[in-house]
Scaffold this active site. Structure first.
Site, PDB file in Angstrom:
ATOM      1  N   LYS A 183       0.831  -1.208   0.000  1.00 49.52           N
ATOM      2  CA  LYS A 183       0.000   0.000   0.000  1.00 49.52           C
ATOM      3  C   LYS A 183       0.873   1.269   0.000  1.00 49.52           C
ATOM      4  O   LYS A 183       2.082   1.196   0.253  1.00 49.52           O
ATOM      5  CB  LYS A 183      -0.927  -0.037   1.214  1.00 49.52           C
ATOM      6  N   TYR A 204     -12.261  -1.823  -3.593  1.00 58.63           N
ATOM      7  CA  TYR A 204     -12.756  -2.039  -2.227  1.00 58.63           C
ATOM      8  C   TYR A 204     -14.284  -1.896  -2.155  1.00 58.63           C
ATOM      9  O   TYR A 204     -14.810  -1.560  -1.085  1.00 58.63           O
ATOM     10  CB  TYR A 204     -12.088  -1.059  -1.268  1.00 58.63           C
ATOM     11  N   PHE A 235     -15.343   3.936   7.509  1.00 60.04           N
ATOM     12  CA  PHE A 235     -13.999   4.410   7.165  1.00 60.04           C
ATOM     13  C   PHE A 235     -13.748   4.425   5.654  1.00 60.04           C
ATOM     14  O   PHE A 235     -12.631   4.683   5.214  1.00 60.04           O
ATOM     15  CB  PHE A 235     -12.942   3.548   7.871  1.00 60.04           C
ATOM     16  N   ARG A 252       2.687  -6.651   9.111  1.00 67.19           N
ATOM     17  CA  ARG A 252       1.974  -5.521   9.716  1.00 67.19           C
ATOM     18  C   ARG A 252       2.565  -5.167  11.086  1.00 67.19           C
ATOM     19  O   ARG A 252       2.651  -3.994  11.435  1.00 67.19           O
ATOM     20  CB  ARG A 252       0.477  -5.829   9.772  1.00 67.19           C
ATOM     21  N   ASN A 274      -1.756  -0.031   6.908  1.00 66.45           N
ATOM     22  CA  ASN A 274      -1.256  -1.329   7.380  1.00 66.45           C
ATOM     23  C   ASN A 274      -0.447  -2.062   6.312  1.00 66.45           C
ATOM     24  O   ASN A 274      -0.394  -3.281   6.284  1.00 66.45           O
ATOM     25  CB  ASN A 274      -2.404  -2.167   7.961  1.00 66.45           C
ATOM     26  N   HIS A 304      -1.982  -5.510   1.366  1.00 67.21           N
ATOM     27  CA  HIS A 304      -3.260  -6.179   1.104  1.00 67.21           C
ATOM     28  C   HIS A 304      -2.959  -7.577   0.595  1.00 67.21           C
ATOM     29  O   HIS A 304      -1.997  -7.777  -0.148  1.00 67.21           O
ATOM     30  CB  HIS A 304      -4.047  -5.408   0.029  1.00 67.21           C
ATOM     31  N   GLU A 317      -9.603 -10.140  -8.064  1.00 68.84           N
ATOM     32  CA  GLU A 317      -8.627  -9.060  -7.858  1.00 68.84           C
ATOM     33  C   GLU A 317      -7.467  -9.127  -8.862  1.00 68.84           C
ATOM     34  O   GLU A 317      -6.987  -8.083  -9.317  1.00 68.84           O
ATOM     35  CB  GLU A 317      -8.086  -9.111  -6.424  1.00 68.84           C
TER      36      GLU A 317
HETATM   37  P1  GDP Z   1      -7.723  -6.860   5.600  1.00 67.73           P
HETATM   38  O1  GDP Z   1      -8.331  -7.996   4.816  1.00 67.73           O
HETATM   39  O2  GDP Z   1      -6.915  -7.337   6.793  1.00 67.73           O
HETATM   40  O3  GDP Z   1      -6.915  -5.906   4.744  1.00 67.73           O
HETATM   41  O4  GDP Z   1      -8.914  -6.015   6.259  1.00 67.73           O
HETATM   42  P2  GDP Z   1     -10.385  -5.583   5.731  1.00 67.73           P
HETATM   43  O5  GDP Z   1     -10.724  -6.270   4.446  1.00 67.73           O
HETATM   44  O6  GDP Z   1     -11.330  -5.732   6.886  1.00 67.73           O
HETATM   45  O7  GDP Z   1     -10.244  -4.017   5.473  1.00 67.73           O
HETATM   46  C1  GDP Z   1      -9.652  -3.512   4.295  1.00 67.73           C
HETATM   47  C2  GDP Z   1      -8.729  -2.374   4.648  1.00 67.73           C
HETATM   48  O8  GDP Z   1      -9.511  -1.299   5.202  1.00 67.73           O
HETATM   49  C3  GDP Z   1      -7.718  -2.675   5.758  1.00 67.73           C
HETATM   50  O9  GDP Z   1      -6.590  -3.379   5.314  1.00 67.73           O
HETATM   51  C4  GDP Z   1      -7.381  -1.282   6.248  1.00 67.73           C
HETATM   52  O10 GDP Z   1      -6.476  -0.596   5.355  1.00 67.73           O
HETATM   53  C5  GDP Z   1      -8.754  -0.606   6.178  1.00 67.73           C
HETATM   54  N1  GDP Z   1      -9.486  -0.704   7.457  1.00 67.73           N
HETATM   55  C6  GDP Z   1     -10.009  -1.825   8.037  1.00 67.73           C
HETATM   56  N2  GDP Z   1     -10.621  -1.533   9.195  1.00 67.73           N
HETATM   57  C7  GDP Z   1     -10.485  -0.184   9.369  1.00 67.73           C
HETATM   58  C8  GDP Z   1     -10.909   0.722  10.383  1.00 67.73           C
HETATM   59  O11 GDP Z   1     -11.565   0.357  11.374  1.00 67.73           O
HETATM   60  N3  GDP Z   1     -10.588   2.040  10.190  1.00 67.73           N
HETATM   61  C9  GDP Z   1      -9.885   2.478   9.105  1.00 67.73           C
HETATM   62  N4  GDP Z   1      -9.611   3.784   8.996  1.00 67.73           N
HETATM   63  N5  GDP Z   1      -9.474   1.645   8.126  1.00 67.73           N
HETATM   64  C10 GDP Z   1      -9.759   0.330   8.260  1.00 67.73           C
END
Ligand code: GDP
Length: 139
Positions: A10, A50, A58, A103, A113, A116, A127
């Site tokens: 990222k 996304y 968020f 991470r 973080n 992805h 994807e």
């Molecule tokens: P991943 O599969 O671990 O990447 O997590 P998710 O699919 O749940 O979320 C996608 C991305 O959204 C994450 O990698 C973070 O960059 C972002 N994200 C997830 N949860 C949060 C949150 O609570 N707040 C914010 N600001 N970003 C979030």
């Protein structure tokens, strides 16, 4: 079973100068890189990527972050690639990520973080072609 997954370093990872270190960790874990390039997403491109998160509070902030600078997009291959990349990445929130994960070592917040990785074979299958044509994947 040999499997393919899709990954993104990222914008925070690229900005921090951690691209090479993250790629080394990916290769050391046994992944073969089949496709790799830098791309700066527009917010529209990030919204498409996304789309499953569009109702999340968020989402706006995530779109701004994902289009804030260049990313490195990759197609990776390995036995059990999808699960193994998720293990190497660690928990979404770096505060909860295990030692030895990307991470834990490089991320600065739940949003920024650094990496992805596709979360299922179905996600990987949609994807990969969102960023790569078959000619851009070496096998
Ligand atoms: P991943 O599969 O671990 O990447 O997590 P998710 O699919 O749940 O979320 C996608 C991305 O959204 C994450 O990698 C973070 O960059 C972002 N994200 C997830 N949860 C949060 C949150 O609570 N707040 C914010 N600001 N970003 C979030």
């Amino acid at each position: 079973m040999t499997e393919r997954t899709f990954s993104i370093i990222k914008p925070d990872g690229v900005r921090q100068g951690d691209t090479g270190k993250i790629l080394a960790r990916i290769e050391e874990t046994g992944f073969k890189i089949l496709g790799l390039r830098m791309v700066q997403m527009t917010s529209r491109h990030a919204e498409g990527f996304y789309a499953v998160h569009k109702e999340r509070p968020f989402f706006g902030s995530l779109m701004e972050f994902m289009s804030s600078g260049p990313c490195v997009v990759m197609v990776l291959e390995k036995e059990n690639a999808i699960e193994d990349l998720r293990k190497l990445m660690g928990a979404t929130d770096p505060a909860k990520a295990d030692d030895g994960t990307l991470r834990k070592d490089f991320a600065t917040s739940i949003e920024a973080n650094v990496i992805h990785g596709s979360d299922s074979p179905e996600t990987a299958a949609s994807e990969i072609p969102y960023f790569f044509t078959s000619l851009q994947i070496q096998d």
